[in-house]
Write an enzyme that holds these catalytic residues in place. Structure first.
Site, short mmCIF file in Angstrom:
data_model
loop_
_atom_site.label_atom_id
_atom_site.label_comp_id
_atom_site.label_asym_id
_atom_site.label_seq_id
_atom_site.Cartn_x
_atom_site.Cartn_y
_atom_site.Cartn_z
N GLY A 55 0.77 -1.25 0.00
CA GLY A 55 0.00 0.00 0.00
C GLY A 55 0.79 1.29 0.00
O GLY A 55 0.33 2.29 -0.53
N ASP A 111 0.88 3.35 4.49
CA ASP A 111 -0.24 4.04 3.82
C ASP A 111 -1.28 4.51 4.83
O ASP A 111 -1.78 5.63 4.77
CB ASP A 111 -0.89 3.17 2.74
CG ASP A 111 -1.29 1.77 3.24
OD1 ASP A 111 -1.08 1.46 4.43
OD2 ASP A 111 -1.81 0.99 2.42
N ASP A 114 -4.47 1.78 11.11
CA ASP A 114 -5.87 1.50 11.46
C ASP A 114 -5.89 0.99 12.90
O ASP A 114 -5.83 1.78 13.84
CB ASP A 114 -6.38 0.48 10.43
CG ASP A 114 -7.83 0.12 10.57
OD1 ASP A 114 -8.62 0.48 9.70
OD2 ASP A 114 -8.18 -0.55 11.55
N ARG A 177 -5.51 0.47 -6.40
CA ARG A 177 -4.36 1.17 -5.79
C ARG A 177 -3.92 2.34 -6.64
O ARG A 177 -3.31 3.28 -6.14
CB ARG A 177 -3.16 0.22 -5.65
CG ARG A 177 -3.33 -0.88 -4.64
CD ARG A 177 -1.98 -1.55 -4.41
NE ARG A 177 -2.11 -2.83 -3.78
CZ ARG A 177 -2.24 -3.04 -2.48
NH1 ARG A 177 -2.26 -2.01 -1.66
NH2 ARG A 177 -2.32 -4.26 -1.98
#
Ligand code: IMP
Length: 187
Positions: A55, A111, A114, A177
């Site tokens: 990512g 990226d 979380d 992406r």
């Protein structure tokens, strides 16, 4: 397929609807701001940037080229913890680190943070390999979802609430992406 609705771009992907949330221009501004902070903090160091694949490749390419007067090295690691829109809770090292990190000032380039599981485990891994310092630069950060306090990124492009986002390196089961903007799922 990308649609334009009242000049805002929207995407339909795998039955979900996404609205453009950060435009390429806004992303560039965030990247510049992060690059400025890192350039100031690492001017007299020779950091090793560890880019978390897949990512972070888009963010890393922009961020590293925006640094000023930072002599650095770049390496890559590939991990996976996601399936569809949710975390599996298990970090898999698909491509391990190929660079010696002993006595190095490391900056992980991610990226999105979380739950923080990925960064929590990566930091422990890099410290275990002898890194002098380990900091984190993440394009996005979901503070409400953080479960590991040590995974809070040191440099953040943009904070986001709990929604799932795609584009600018972020995928949905491997796709999208390559979108130049960041899109948020519509509930
Ligand atoms: P964490 O380990 O829970 O912090 O998750 C980090 C990884 O999950 C990121 O590197 C992403 O690959 C993926 N991820 C988390 N949230 C999203 C999202 O909203 N969209 C796409 N990928 C995400």
């Amino acid at each position: 397929m990308i649609f334009f609705f009242n000049s805002m771009r929207t995407i339909d992907e795998q039955g979900y609807h996404f609205d453009e949330w950060l435009t390429p221009k806004e992303i560039a501004k965030d990247v510049q701001q992060v690059a400025k902070q890192i350039s100031a903090d690492y001017a007299d160091k020779e950091p090793l940037f560890v880019v978390v694949l897949n990512g972070a490749f888009v963010f890393a390419a922009d961020l590293l080229r925006a640094l000023e007067n930072v002599r650095c090295e770049v390496t890559f690691i590939r991990v996976s913890s996601y399936w569809g829109m949710s975390s599996t809770g298990q970090l898999e090292f698909i491509v391990p680190l190929q660079q010696v990190v002993d006595n190095r000032d490391v900056v992980i380039v991610e990226d999105i943070v979380d739950t923080g599981l990925t960064i929590h485990q990566l930091k422990a891994h890099l410290r275990g390999l002898g890194a002098t310092s380990v900091r984190v630069a993440s394009m996005l950060f979901k503070p409400n979802k953080l479960e590991y306090e040590d995974a809070k990124p040191d440099y953040v492009g943009h904070e986001i609430t709990d929604e799932f986002v795609i584009g600018y390196g972020l995928d949905f089961d491997g796709f999208v992406r390559n979108l130049d903007a960041i899109y948020k799922v519509k509930e």
